[in-house]
Enzyme design. Structure first.
Site, PDB file in Angstrom:
ATOM      1  N   ARG A 271       0.839  -1.196   0.000  1.00  0.00           N
ATOM      2  CA  ARG A 271       0.000   0.000   0.000  1.00  0.00           C
ATOM      3  C   ARG A 271       0.875   1.248   0.000  1.00  0.00           C
ATOM      4  NH1 ARG A 271      -4.552   0.268   4.568  1.00  0.00           N
ATOM      5  NH2 ARG A 271      -2.896   0.824   6.011  1.00  0.00           N
TER       6      ARG A 271
ATOM      7  N   ARG B 253      -2.466   8.858  11.690  1.00  0.00           N
ATOM      8  CA  ARG B 253      -3.911   8.759  11.891  1.00  0.00           C
ATOM      9  C   ARG B 253      -4.337   9.616  13.072  1.00  0.00           C
ATOM     10  NH1 ARG B 253      -4.605   2.836  10.418  1.00  0.00           N
ATOM     11  NH2 ARG B 253      -2.600   2.313   9.491  1.00  0.00           N
TER      12      ARG B 253
ATOM     13  N   ASP C   6      -8.651   5.158  14.525  1.00  0.00           N
ATOM     14  CA  ASP C   6      -7.390   4.639  13.969  1.00  0.00           C
ATOM     15  C   ASP C   6      -7.498   4.432  12.460  1.00  0.00           C
ATOM     16  OD1 ASP C   6      -9.199   2.618  15.153  1.00  0.00           O
ATOM     17  OD2 ASP C   6      -7.904   1.191  14.124  1.00  0.00           O
TER      18      ASP C   6
END
Ligand code: AMP
Ligand code: MG
Length: 487
Positions: free
Chosen positions: A178, A185, A254
Site C-alpha cells: 500500500r 492517523r 485509527d
C-alpha cells in the site's frame, strides 16, 4: 535477509528515525511461495519503480519486504484509537509494516506499507496475516476510489504468499503493498497524547505539517492551522464519499488519516439502492457507521483529534477549548457546502442558480430514490441521458413514474448540462455483486474477471460498449449484502 543491490530504490526511514516511541523495528515473515497477482504499473512509474523489475524475484522481494535496500528500516507503527466508541490505548500495526518512504514524481514522499506481512508486537490475538480475497478487494476498491477522484491510499501490488491461512475455512494468504501520503492517523495523535508527552505530540504535529500541510507552518498558530486543515480535508473527503455512495464501514479513529485520504478498506461497500440507513458490515450491529452517519462520525473523530492536540492549541486551556470548538464548527459548514456543490454538479445545474431553486429539487429526487429503492449510481448516470432528451432509462428505474415525470419536467426546464453530468456521475463503480464475483474467481485462481472489472472501474466516467453488465445494478437475487471484518 539478503542484502541485494536494488536498482536505485531509496526507502528512507524518516518516521522510524524520528519516532522511536511509536515505531518498533520489525521484519516481514517469510513466505513459502510468493506469486505476484496484480501490479499497478502506472503507480509504480509515478514512484520511479520499474515494472519489469517489480515483476522479478527481487522486485517481489521489495514488494513484500523480504529484499530491502540495506539501509531500510521497516517498522510496525504504534497508534491508539476509539473502536466503535470504545478507547483502546494500544492498537498499532498488528499485521502491517511501514517499509519506509519513497519519493513520488510530484516530489513529495509516500509511505510504502505492507498489510498481511506477519505478526508484530501489536498483533494481540491475531495471526498477522491477510488473505487473497480481502487484499484484492482493497486493491480494487481503493483504485476505483482514486479513479473517481476520491482521496485515498493507493495499492501498488498484491502478492500471494503460498501460505494457507485459517479463517472460517483455510484460505490462500496474501500481502498488499500500500502507498499513502502518510499513515499518520487520528489514533496516532491519541497514542502520543495518552503518553502524556507533549513534546511527542508536538513532533508528530510538526511531521504532519511538513508532510501534508506545509503552508500552515507560516500561520500565526501553526497547530491550530493544522487542525483546521484536517477538519477541512475530512469534510471534503466525507462529502465525496456521500456523493459517490461509499460506506466506509469502520470509521474508528485509527482508520482516519490526518492527510484526508480514505484508509483501511475492510468492510466497506458502495450503496446499491439509495438508503440513508445503509450498513454493510456484519459487526456494525447498531449502525454507528451507517451511510448517513458518516459526517457526524467524522466530526466526532475530529473532536478526539482536537483533544489530543489541546496543549498545542493554546497555553490557556479555556482558550484552547474555545479555539478547537470554533474550528470544529467549520466541519458542518464545509461538509454541507461541498456536498451541495457536488450534488448540483451531479444534476448538471448551471452556475448561478440559487439554492432556493436547486435544493428542493435535490431533496425531492432523494426522496423518490429512497422510497423507490432506486440504484444510486445508475440513476444519476441515466439522468445524463434524460438531460439529452432521452428520459426512458431513468424513468425505468423509478417506480413512481408520475412523480418522476413531474420532477424531471421542472429539472429539465433548468437546462441541465449533460456533458458536465457525465464527468461526475460514474458509469462504473466497484459494485458489490461484481466485486464478489471477481474475488470468488480470483480466490479460485482465475484473475480474468478481476482484471476486467478493474478496467471498468479505473476509467469510471467513460462509458464503453461491451461493458453494459458492469453498469447495471445488482440482480434481484443478490439480496442483502454483508461484509466482514475478519479479513
Ligand atoms: P482494522 O479494523 O483492519 O483497521 O484493524 C484494527 C486493528 O486490528 C489494527 O491494530 C490491526 O493491525 C489489527 N489486526 C487486524 N487483523 C489482524 C490480524 N489478522 N492479525 C493481527 N492484527 C490484526
Ligand atoms: Mg485499521
Amino acid at each position: 535477509m539478503d542484502a541485494v543491490s536494488l536498482p536505485a530504490v531509496t526507502l528512507s526511514g524518516h518516521f522510524a528515525r524520528d519516532f522511536p516511541e511509536m515505531a518498533i523495528a520489525w521484519r516481514a515473515e517469510d513466505m513459502p511461495d510468493p506469486r505476484l497477482l496484480v501490479l499497478n504499473e502506472p503507480l509504480a512509474t509515478e514512484l520511479g519503480l520499474d515494472a519489469d523489475f517489480l515483476r522479478s524475484a527481487e522486485g517481489m522481494g521489495l514488494l513484500t519486504g523480504h529484499r530491502l535496500p540495506v539501509d531500510a528500516t521497516p517498522v510496525a507503527q504504534a497508534y491508539a484509537g476509539h473502536q466503535f466508541g470504545w478507547y483502546a490505548h494500544r492498537l498499532g500495526d498488528g499485521r502491517a509494516l511501514l517499509l519506509g518512504e519513497i519519493t513520488h514524481a510530484d516530489g513529495m514522499p509516500r509511505d510504502v506499507h505492507l498489510k498481511g506481512s506477519g505478526r508484530t508486537p501489536f498483533a494481540r490475538g491475531g495471526d498477522g496475516l491477510a488473505v487473497v480475497g480481502p487484499m484484492l478487494r482493497e486493491y480494487l476498491i481503493s483504485e476505483g476510489m482514486h479513479a473517481l477522484g476520491v482521496a485515498t491510499t493507493r495499492s501498488l501490488a498484491v502478492v500471494a504468499t503460498g501460505r494457507p491461512v485459517q479463517r472460517d475455512t483455510v484460505l490462500p494468504g496474501a500481502v498488499l503493498t500500500r502507498v499513502a501520503t502518510s499513515h499518520v492517523r487520528v489514533g496516532s495523535f491519541q497514542y502520543a497524547a495518552a503518553r502524556g508527552d507533549v513534546g511527542l505530540v508536538r513532533r508528530l504535529a510538526d511531521y504532519a505539517i511538513t508532510r501534508h500541510y506545509p503552508a500552515t507552518e507560516r500561520a500565526e498558530n501553526p497547530y491550530l492551522a493544522l487542525f483546521r486543515s484536517v477538519v477541512g480535508a475530512q469534510a471534503s473527503l466525507v462529502a465525496r464519499w456521500m456523493l459517490v455512495g461509499f460506506v466506509h464501514g469502520v470509521m474508528n479513529t485509527d482508520n482516519m488519516t490526518i492527510s484526508g485520504e480514505t484508509i483501511d478498506y475492510g468492510p466497506c461497500a458502495f450503496m446499491d439502492a439509495f438508503d440513508p440507513a445503509a450498513v454493510y458490515s456484519s459487526i456494525d450491529e447498531t449502525g454507528r457507521y451507517a451511510y448517513r452517519n458518516q459526517p457526524v462520525v467524522a466530526e466526532w473523530n475530529l473532536a478526539r483529534l482536537a483533544e489530543s492536540l489541546m496543549p498545542l492549541l493554546h497555553e490557556d486551556q479555556e482558550t484552547a477549548i474555545q479555539l478547537a470548538v470554533e474550528s470544529l464548527d467549520d466541519f458542518r459548514q464545509q461538509y454541507s457546502a461541498d456536498w451541495a456543490a457536488g450534488m448540483n454538479r451531479k444534476l448538471g445545474f448551471r452556475p448561478g442558480l440559487g439554492d432556493e431553486v436547486t435544493s428542493p429539487l435535490v431533496e425531492e429526487l432523494l426522496t423518490l430514490l429512497r422510497q423507490g429503492h432506486v440504484d444510486y449510481t445508475s440513476i444519476f448516470r441515466s439522468l445524463g441521458k434524460a438531460a439529452r432528451g432521452r428520459p426512458e432509462p431513468a424513468r425505468q428505474l423509478i417506480p413512481d413514474r408520475t412523480a418522476f415525470d413531474d420532477w424531471a419536467g421542472r429539472w429539465r426546464a433548468l437546462n441541465p448540462d449533460a456533458d458536465a453530468m457525465d464527468r461526475v456521475n460514474p458509469a462504473y463503480i466497484p459494485r458489490n455483486h461484481l466485486v464478489e464475483e471477481a474475488l470468488a474467481a480470483a480466490t479460485g485462481g482465475d484473475l480474468e474477471p478481476l482484471f476486467r472489472l478493474m478496467d471498468a472501474v479505473t476509467d469510471p466516467y467513460n462509458e464503453r460498449p461491451g461493458l453494459e453488465r458492469y453498469a447495471m445494478g445488482a440482480p434481484d437475487d443478490f439480496g442483502a449484502y454483508r461484509t466482514f471484518c475478519g479479513t
